[in-house]
Scaffold this motif. Structure first.
Motif, PDB file in Angstrom:
ATOM      1  N   ALA A 156      -6.606  19.404 -53.658  1.00  0.00           N
ATOM      2  CA  ALA A 156      -7.519  18.262 -53.552  1.00  0.00           C
ATOM      3  C   ALA A 156      -8.967  18.724 -53.691  1.00  0.00           C
ATOM      4  O   ALA A 156      -9.764  18.097 -54.407  1.00  0.00           O
ATOM      5  N   SER A 208      -7.053  18.438 -65.769  1.00  0.00           N
ATOM      6  CA  SER A 208      -5.824  17.699 -66.031  1.00  0.00           C
ATOM      7  C   SER A 208      -4.611  18.432 -65.466  1.00  0.00           C
ATOM      8  O   SER A 208      -3.731  17.819 -64.846  1.00  0.00           O
ATOM      9  N   TYR A 233      -4.613  17.994 -61.702  1.00  0.00           N
ATOM     10  CA  TYR A 233      -4.155  16.650 -61.335  1.00  0.00           C
ATOM     11  C   TYR A 233      -2.637  16.539 -61.498  1.00  0.00           C
ATOM     12  O   TYR A 233      -1.953  15.975 -60.642  1.00  0.00           O
ATOM     13  N   ASN A 257      -0.755  18.032 -58.805  1.00  0.00           N
ATOM     14  CA  ASN A 257      -0.939  17.233 -57.593  1.00  0.00           C
ATOM     15  C   ASN A 257      -0.189  15.906 -57.675  1.00  0.00           C
ATOM     16  O   ASN A 257      -0.324  15.076 -56.790  1.00  0.00           O
ATOM     17  N   GLY A 258       0.558  15.700 -58.766  1.00  0.00           N
ATOM     18  CA  GLY A 258       1.341  14.469 -58.908  1.00  0.00           C
ATOM     19  C   GLY A 258       0.545  13.261 -59.343  1.00  0.00           C
ATOM     20  O   GLY A 258       1.037  12.135 -59.259  1.00  0.00           O
ATOM     21  N   ARG A 259      -0.661  13.455 -59.824  1.00  0.00           N
ATOM     22  CA  ARG A 259      -1.521  12.346 -60.253  1.00  0.00           C
ATOM     23  C   ARG A 259      -1.515  12.264 -61.773  1.00  0.00           C
ATOM     24  O   ARG A 259      -2.476  12.628 -62.446  1.00  0.00           O
ATOM     25  N   ASP A 308      -1.675   9.766 -63.810  1.00  0.00           N
ATOM     26  CA  ASP A 308      -2.658   8.872 -64.415  1.00  0.00           C
ATOM     27  C   ASP A 308      -3.970   9.602 -64.700  1.00  0.00           C
ATOM     28  O   ASP A 308      -4.495   9.561 -65.814  1.00  0.00           O
ATOM     29  N   LYS A 309      -4.475  10.313 -63.706  1.00  0.00           N
ATOM     30  CA  LYS A 309      -5.727  11.061 -63.883  1.00  0.00           C
ATOM     31  C   LYS A 309      -5.512  12.280 -64.791  1.00  0.00           C
ATOM     32  O   LYS A 309      -6.409  12.647 -65.555  1.00  0.00           O
ATOM     33  N   THR A 352       5.609  10.692 -68.051  1.00  0.00           N
ATOM     34  CA  THR A 352       5.385   9.281 -67.750  1.00  0.00           C
ATOM     35  C   THR A 352       6.518   8.423 -68.298  1.00  0.00           C
ATOM     36  O   THR A 352       7.004   7.510 -67.615  1.00  0.00           O
TER      37      THR A 352
END
Length: 173
Positions: free
Chosen positions: A20, A44, A47, A50-52, A54-55, A84
């Motif tokens: 984070a 990228s 992110y 970190n399992g994000r 979208d970002k 995705t």
């Protein structure tokens, strides 16, 4: 701080498993130097870890737009897009009993995921399951053969292959 200082700080955070905080450092570096494709790419990756997604995709798209000559940027973006698509297909397959409008939609998504990332084992497994649910057992077996070639020592995949072959035999009777 300079963008390079923020990136160094981000890597120190990653070494401490503080993803984070690493993301905050990468974002600060991007604010200082928004045209730096490499920082976008590295952000990228962080992110994504970190399992994000979208970002992660947002920054991967920016990295490719800023410097499309680096194949690793494009491959990373394709990998994220495939993840995705697999996630979306899994959701459709899990909600299948709730009146799915197009039962072939998960297959379409998973085939696209495989095209984007031919090394994505999950895409092949879910594609095999989706084909099997549509009683298209030969295609299911073909998809499973692909993932077994990627992971030849996986006992779970071999068991799934036996189950699919039994399903095919029952279907043929």
């Amino acid at each position: 701080m300079s963008p390079e200082d923020y990136v160094r700080q981000a890597y120190r955070c990653i070494l401490r498993s503080d993803f984070a905080e690493a993301i905050l450092c990468f974002e600060a570096a991007i604010s200082e130097s928004p045209g730096d494709a490499e920082v976008r790419y590295r952000c990228s990756i962080t992110y994504a870890r970190n399992g994000r997604l979208d970002k992660a995709i947002e920054h991967a798209l920016a990295a490719v737009a800023l410097d499309g000559s680096k194949p690793e940027y494009t491959l990373h973006l394709q990998h994220l897009q495939a993840l995705t698509l697999v996630h979306e297909a899994k959701g459709l397959l899990e909600a299948e009993g709730k009146g799915s409008k197009n039962p072939y939609r998960p297959i379409t998504l998973l085939k696209e995921a495989v095209m984007l990332d031919p090394l994505n084992g999950d895409a092949y497994v879910w594609l095999a399951l989706a084909y099997s649910r549509m009683n298209e057992h030969l295609q299911a077996i073909a998809a499973l053969k692909e993932v077994i070639s990627l992971h030849p020592d996986d006992a779970g995949l071999r068991q799934l292959m036996k189950d699919l072959q039994k399903s095919l035999q029952k279907y043929m009777q």
